[in-house]
Design a protein around this motif. Structure first.
Motif, PDB file in Angstrom:
ATOM      1  N   GLU A  96       0.826  -1.208   0.000  1.00  0.00           N
ATOM      2  CA  GLU A  96       0.000   0.000   0.000  1.00  0.00           C
ATOM      3  C   GLU A  96       0.860   1.259   0.000  1.00  0.00           C
ATOM      4  O   GLU A  96       0.618   2.196  -0.762  1.00  0.00           O
ATOM      5  CB  GLU A  96      -0.937  -0.004   1.212  1.00  0.00           C
ATOM      6  N   ILE A  97       1.878   1.284   0.868  1.00  0.00           N
ATOM      7  CA  ILE A  97       2.719   2.475   0.975  1.00  0.00           C
ATOM      8  C   ILE A  97       3.520   2.690  -0.302  1.00  0.00           C
ATOM      9  O   ILE A  97       3.546   3.791  -0.863  1.00  0.00           O
ATOM     10  CB  ILE A  97       3.654   2.378   2.193  1.00  0.00           C
ATOM     11  N   GLN A 149       2.991   1.602  -3.284  1.00  0.00           N
ATOM     12  CA  GLN A 149       2.127   1.915  -4.421  1.00  0.00           C
ATOM     13  C   GLN A 149       1.759   3.401  -4.435  1.00  0.00           C
ATOM     14  O   GLN A 149       1.808   4.064  -5.478  1.00  0.00           O
ATOM     15  CB  GLN A 149       0.862   1.062  -4.356  1.00  0.00           C
ATOM     16  N   LYS A 150       1.417   3.939  -3.266  1.00  0.00           N
ATOM     17  CA  LYS A 150       1.050   5.359  -3.199  1.00  0.00           C
ATOM     18  C   LYS A 150       2.249   6.249  -3.495  1.00  0.00           C
ATOM     19  O   LYS A 150       2.134   7.245  -4.219  1.00  0.00           O
ATOM     20  CB  LYS A 150       0.487   5.672  -1.813  1.00  0.00           C
ATOM     21  N   LEU A 157       2.960   6.190  -7.185  1.00  0.00           N
ATOM     22  CA  LEU A 157       1.944   6.926  -7.934  1.00  0.00           C
ATOM     23  C   LEU A 157       2.167   8.424  -7.827  1.00  0.00           C
ATOM     24  O   LEU A 157       2.097   9.142  -8.828  1.00  0.00           O
ATOM     25  CB  LEU A 157       0.555   6.553  -7.416  1.00  0.00           C
ATOM     26  N   TRP A 158       2.458   8.917  -6.619  1.00  0.00           N
ATOM     27  CA  TRP A 158       2.677  10.349  -6.426  1.00  0.00           C
ATOM     28  C   TRP A 158       3.893  10.843  -7.198  1.00  0.00           C
ATOM     29  O   TRP A 158       3.940  11.979  -7.650  1.00  0.00           O
ATOM     30  CB  TRP A 158       2.852  10.665  -4.947  1.00  0.00           C
ATOM     31  N   ARG A 187       2.569  13.172   4.395  1.00  0.00           N
ATOM     32  CA  ARG A 187       2.302  11.921   5.096  1.00  0.00           C
ATOM     33  C   ARG A 187       3.383  11.673   6.155  1.00  0.00           C
ATOM     34  O   ARG A 187       4.504  12.222   6.068  1.00  0.00           O
ATOM     35  CB  ARG A 187       2.279  10.722   4.122  1.00  0.00           C
ATOM     36  N   GLN A 226      -1.930  10.683   7.402  1.00  0.00           N
ATOM     37  CA  GLN A 226      -1.822  12.099   7.086  1.00  0.00           C
ATOM     38  C   GLN A 226      -1.011  12.848   8.135  1.00  0.00           C
ATOM     39  O   GLN A 226      -0.371  13.846   7.828  1.00  0.00           O
ATOM     40  CB  GLN A 226      -3.208  12.715   6.949  1.00  0.00           C
ATOM     41  N   GLN A 236      -6.046   5.316   4.662  1.00  0.00           N
ATOM     42  CA  GLN A 236      -5.711   4.145   3.850  1.00  0.00           C
ATOM     43  C   GLN A 236      -6.391   4.172   2.483  1.00  0.00           C
ATOM     44  O   GLN A 236      -6.257   3.226   1.707  1.00  0.00           O
ATOM     45  CB  GLN A 236      -6.103   2.871   4.609  1.00  0.00           C
ATOM     46  N   GLY A 237      -7.123   5.262   2.200  1.00  0.00           N
ATOM     47  CA  GLY A 237      -7.759   5.377   0.898  1.00  0.00           C
ATOM     48  C   GLY A 237      -8.936   4.442   0.692  1.00  0.00           C
ATOM     49  O   GLY A 237      -9.322   4.158  -0.452  1.00  0.00           O
TER      50      GLY A 237
END
Length: 550
Positions: A416-417, A419-420, A423-424, A465, A478, A532-533
């Motif tokens: 998860e981390i 991937q974010k 993406l950013w 974050r 956040q 966590q979206g």
């Protein structure tokens, strides 16, 4: 341990320097040269802050403004400082300011009555003050505010002979022929801190990181001085050269007047005692330093890094173990822009295990050689009462504690981390991962790493974050509070969390308490879903909150 949590540093010097520059340089000729770490007593108690002086860089003036009058008579000094707590962040991801703007506005009890900076780290050109030309002080709207130097720094140009001598020394005839230079004018030419202390005491080696202290009415630079030798018997040379070092001198230099004092910080050092006899009146006892400045003395990183590297071997006291080098420690590595580098020591406000009061500590973790798990940490006390005391804490070898490099790897492997973050980093933004801090609290260890987002073409990093790790759990949220709640809430069952409130509700038979407990529980679920979206869960929690409020 709330005071320790509230002093966890979420701002790194690099991103904060860029943010200060974008928000607070105001004009192109101002510059934040360096970010300093210190602590101050505020309404919240002992608090760690980051601050930087706003110095003058006349090379940034437009070409047409690069005249002799502007360079040496008008733009003569920097002005004020910026100060931010290490852990506070605005909703936009920007730092909160304790001191900011021009003229300086302070939300603390600190007042900057004399914010002019004539001596600093970036002052290279000479200035002539108190002339027929008013000095630029600071911009105000569409106009500028001007002033005249009223202090006694520099050399009085009260005779033609002095003006002639210094015009030859500085290779500048304007000092003699300019009608703006008067007998009341003063010349300030050595303005860089390192230059000043090295010229006055060339037999002392000085630390490369001076830092600014804000005390009522003054801005004062502090710098550490070392005595060195290559002839100390039975001592291992550091870097193949000198084998003796003492932080024997603390120097204070007023940023406005240039008033300088040399204080003996280590009276047991025979070298500084010898220099004090050779040059009487140069060095003062440390007790004569004003208490307001003593409260900001720091243990120097330069000395601490040497001690840490050597102690990684000399902590072994068993001769056989030492001879075989069985238990060598290493300084942990950290990721910097995709590369591996040795992690620096860092300052923090913490409570040393076994003590009841928080203190300002310089800390360095250790890992075993060729391994990545955490084995020990060493801390140097900085506060006046216990200054210089070193504490070493060893972790049990039968239990593995993650080291910084292992936590970094686990962050990269978290789907998860990672991937974010990936993406950013692909949509016109640059992801900057800050320093991973290892923070001991009582008999536990937590890990905190800030994550900044910066536009590819911009220079305004925003803290977006915070990654928090404890034992086997790693989360990104956040803010630090949300991350910690997420970790610790998952380690308790929901019945454990609600039992105290439900019990109280049963005792009082008050339906309000029951609804309040449900509201709090749903609110934390909403924050966790947002971090966590998980937007479907977020919507359900929001509907539940609306029903409870109705």
């Amino acid at each position: 341990n709330s005071n320790i949590i509230n002093n966890i540093r979420l701002w790194n010097e690099g991103p904060l320097k860029q943010t200060f520059g974008q928000l607070q340089e105001i004009r192109p000729y101002y510059e934040f040269n360096n970010i300093d770490v210190d602590r101050y007593q505020t309404d919240h108690g002992l608090e760690q802050v980051l601050l930087s002086p706003r110095e003058m860089n006349i090379s940034q003036l437009p070409d047409k403004a690069q005249t002799w009058v502007n360079q040496h008579l008008v733009y003569t000094h920097g002005y004020g400082v910026c100060m931010s707590p290490v852990n506070e962040v605005s909703p936009e991801g920007l730092p909160h300011f304790y001191i900011k703007d021009l003229p300086p506005v302070s939300t603390l009890s600190l007042t900057l009555d004399n914010p002019q900076i004539y001596f600093g780290e970036a002052q290279t050109e000479y200035s002539i003050v108190n002339t027929g030309q008013p000095e630029f002080d600071y911009p105000k709207g569409d106009t500028n505010v001007y002033s005249q130097y009223q202090k006694k720094g520099g050399v009085a140009l009260d005779s033609f002979l002095k003006r002639l001598v210094y015009s030859i020394k500085l290779s500048d005839l304007n000092m003699v022929i300019s009608s703006l230079v008067t007998p009341e004018s003063r010349l300030i030419y050595d303005r860089d801190i390192q230059t000043i202390v090295s010229k006055l005491t060339p037999f002392i080696t000085y630390d490369k990181d001076p830092y600014l202290v804000v005390i009522p009415g003054h801005l004062v630079w502090m710098i550490d001085g070392y005595t060195l030798s290559t002839r100390f018997p039975y001592s291992e040379p550091f870097n193949g050269h000198w084998n003796y070092i003492r932080n024997a001198v603390k120097v204070t230099l007023d940023a406005g007047t240039g008033d300088i004092h040399f204080y003996i910080a280590d009276p047991k050092d025979p070298i500084i005692r010898g220099y004090a006899h050779l040059f009487p009146g140069t060095f003062e006892p440390f007790a004569k330093m004003p208490l307001a400045l003593q409260d900001h003395v720091r243990y120097p990183k330069g000395l601490f890094s040497i001690q840490s590297k050597l102690y990684s071997t000399y902590h072994m006291t068993d001769p056989q173990v030492f001879y075989n080098r069985e238990d060598i420690w290493a300084l942990p590595k950290r990721a910097v822009e995709g590369n591996s580098a040795v992690g620096d020591a860092y300052y923090m406000v913490t409570k040393i295990p076994g003590e009841t009061q928080e203190s300002f500590v310089l800390m360095q973790p250790f890992t075993p050689a060729n391994k990545s798990n955490l084995i020990a940490w060493i801390g140097a006390k900085c506060d006046r009462e216990d200054y210089g005391k070193l504490k070493v804490f060893k972790f049990p070898k039968e239990r593995t504690l993650y080291g910084p490099e292992q936590i970094e790897s686990r962050i990269d492997q978290d789907t998860e981390i990672s991937q974010k973050l990936t993406l950013w980093g692909q949509v016109g933004s640059r992801v900057i991962r800050g320093d991973l801090l290892v923070i001991p609290i009582q008999d536990s260890v937590i890990y905190v790493q800030p994550v900044y987002l910066q536009a590819t073409n911009g220079k305004l990093p925003e803290l977006k974050r915070v990654i928090f790790a404890y034992r086997d759990d790693i989360v990104m949220a956040q803010d630090l509070d949300s991350a910690m709640r997420s970790v610790f809430d998952t380690q308790r069952t929901s019945s454990d969390k609600l039992q105290p409130n439900l019990s109280e509700a049963k005792k009082t038979n008050d339906p309000f308490n029951s609804k309040l407990s449900a509201l709090k529980k749903t609110f934390f679920e909403l924050k966790k879903a947002a971090s966590q979206g998980q937007w479907a869960e977020f919507g359900k929690a929001l509907e539940t909150i609306q029903k409870l409020l109705d």
